[in-house]
Write a protein that holds these residues in place. Structure first.
Motif, PDB file in Angstrom:
ATOM      1  N   GLY A  88       7.667  -0.909 -20.656  1.00  0.00           N
ATOM      2  CA  GLY A  88       9.062  -0.624 -20.994  1.00  0.00           C
ATOM      3  C   GLY A  88      10.445  -0.243 -19.820  1.00  0.00           C
ATOM      4  N   LYS A  89       9.233  -0.571 -18.619  1.00  0.00           N
ATOM      5  CA  LYS A  89       9.675  -0.772 -17.302  1.00  0.00           C
ATOM      6  C   LYS A  89      11.298  -2.294 -17.034  1.00  0.00           C
ATOM      7  CE  LYS A  89       7.174   2.391 -14.757  1.00  0.00           C
ATOM      8  NZ  LYS A  89       5.589   2.148 -13.779  1.00  0.00           N
ATOM      9  N   TYR A  94      10.514  -2.361 -13.107  1.00  0.00           N
ATOM     10  CA  TYR A  94       9.397  -3.476 -13.577  1.00  0.00           C
ATOM     11  C   TYR A  94       8.940  -4.212 -11.944  1.00  0.00           C
ATOM     12  CZ  TYR A  94       7.202  -6.867 -16.000  1.00  0.00           C
ATOM     13  OH  TYR A  94       6.525  -8.080 -15.924  1.00  0.00           O
ATOM     14  N   LYS A  95       9.809  -4.712 -11.081  1.00  0.00           N
ATOM     15  CA  LYS A  95       8.740  -5.275 -10.171  1.00  0.00           C
ATOM     16  C   LYS A  95       8.075  -4.901  -9.425  1.00  0.00           C
ATOM     17  CE  LYS A  95      12.521  -9.349 -10.460  1.00  0.00           C
ATOM     18  NZ  LYS A  95      13.561  -9.356  -9.430  1.00  0.00           N
ATOM     19  N   SER A  96       8.163  -3.540  -9.066  1.00  0.00           N
ATOM     20  CA  SER A  96       8.096  -2.854  -8.167  1.00  0.00           C
ATOM     21  C   SER A  96       6.444  -2.281  -8.435  1.00  0.00           C
ATOM     22  CB  SER A  96       8.273  -1.851  -7.224  1.00  0.00           C
ATOM     23  OG  SER A  96       8.871  -0.738  -8.447  1.00  0.00           O
ATOM     24  N   ALA A  97       6.480  -2.638  -9.957  1.00  0.00           N
ATOM     25  CA  ALA A  97       5.368  -1.919 -10.538  1.00  0.00           C
ATOM     26  C   ALA A  97       4.557  -3.040 -10.495  1.00  0.00           C
ATOM     27  CB  ALA A  97       5.601  -0.771 -12.071  1.00  0.00           C
ATOM     28  N   ALA A 100       2.435  -3.585  -7.461  1.00  0.00           N
ATOM     29  CA  ALA A 100       1.834  -2.946  -6.804  1.00  0.00           C
ATOM     30  C   ALA A 100       1.103  -2.718  -7.215  1.00  0.00           C
ATOM     31  CB  ALA A 100       2.461  -1.217  -7.057  1.00  0.00           C
ATOM     32  N   CYS A 101       0.965  -2.755  -9.167  1.00  0.00           N
ATOM     33  CA  CYS A 101      -0.611  -3.529  -9.751  1.00  0.00           C
ATOM     34  C   CYS A 101      -1.050  -4.509  -9.714  1.00  0.00           C
ATOM     35  CB  CYS A 101       0.667  -3.118 -11.111  1.00  0.00           C
ATOM     36  SG  CYS A 101      -1.866  -4.153 -12.745  1.00  0.00           S
ATOM     37  N   MET A 102      -0.440  -5.730  -9.441  1.00  0.00           N
ATOM     38  CA  MET A 102      -1.299  -6.790  -8.837  1.00  0.00           C
ATOM     39  C   MET A 102      -1.762  -6.640  -7.215  1.00  0.00           C
ATOM     40  SD  MET A 102      -0.893  -8.755 -10.949  1.00  0.00           S
ATOM     41  CE  MET A 102      -0.963 -10.661 -10.086  1.00  0.00           C
ATOM     42  N   LYS A 103      -1.454  -5.422  -6.371  1.00  0.00           N
ATOM     43  CA  LYS A 103      -1.924  -5.058  -5.262  1.00  0.00           C
ATOM     44  C   LYS A 103      -3.761  -3.678  -5.453  1.00  0.00           C
ATOM     45  CE  LYS A 103       1.697  -5.763  -2.508  1.00  0.00           C
ATOM     46  NZ  LYS A 103       3.121  -5.288  -1.866  1.00  0.00           N
ATOM     47  N   ALA A 104      -3.280  -3.843  -6.485  1.00  0.00           N
ATOM     48  CA  ALA A 104      -4.376  -2.976  -6.476  1.00  0.00           C
ATOM     49  C   ALA A 104      -5.356  -3.241  -7.613  1.00  0.00           C
ATOM     50  CB  ALA A 104      -4.161  -1.773  -8.011  1.00  0.00           C
ATOM     51  N   HIS A 105      -5.388  -4.740  -8.254  1.00  0.00           N
ATOM     52  CA  HIS A 105      -6.273  -5.015  -8.818  1.00  0.00           C
ATOM     53  C   HIS A 105      -6.648  -5.800  -8.267  1.00  0.00           C
ATOM     54  CE1 HIS A 105      -5.128  -3.532 -13.097  1.00  0.00           C
ATOM     55  NE2 HIS A 105      -5.958  -3.249 -12.627  1.00  0.00           N
TER      56      HIS A 105
END
Length: 105
Positions: A88-89, A94-97, A100-105
């Motif tokens: 939904g972003k 969207y890009k920052s979310a 951050a998600c890619m770095k967390a996984h």
């Protein structure tokens, strides 16, 4: 005439040989250890090299913790999962979310 008789005899031998071959079972049932190896190999599908060997080895020893660990996702799978989480972003949010998600996984 002798040639015809020879061909007829050879044909008959081939027919009986192929029928006998078809009647024999094509594969024997697996022994319990072979079945366990097949199951462990199937469970480690997608892993390569040392990861595969370690997963199969621990599975053969009966270690269930290694089998329960989730498989490492490829970058494409991580990107797809992160995109779905942040559907939904828009724009920079969207890009920052996703980053951050890619770095967390």
């Amino acid at each position: 005439m002798s040639m015809r008789l020879s061909l007829l005899a050879a044909s008959a031998v081939l027919v009986f040989a192929s029928a006998a071959f078809a009647a024999t079972p094509q594969s024997k049932p697996l022994s319990p250890s072979q079945q366990k190896m097949a199951d462990c190999s199937h469970a480690a599908k997608g892993k390569t090299g040392a990861d595969y060997k370690n997963a199969v080895s621990s599975c053969m020893k009966g270690d269930t913790t290694a089998a329960a660990a989730p498989a490492k996702m490829t970058p494409q799978q991580r990107m797809s999962a992160c995109s779905k989480e942040n559907a939904g972003k828009k724009g920079a949010e969207y890009k920052s979310a996703v980053s951050a998600c890619m770095k967390a996984h």
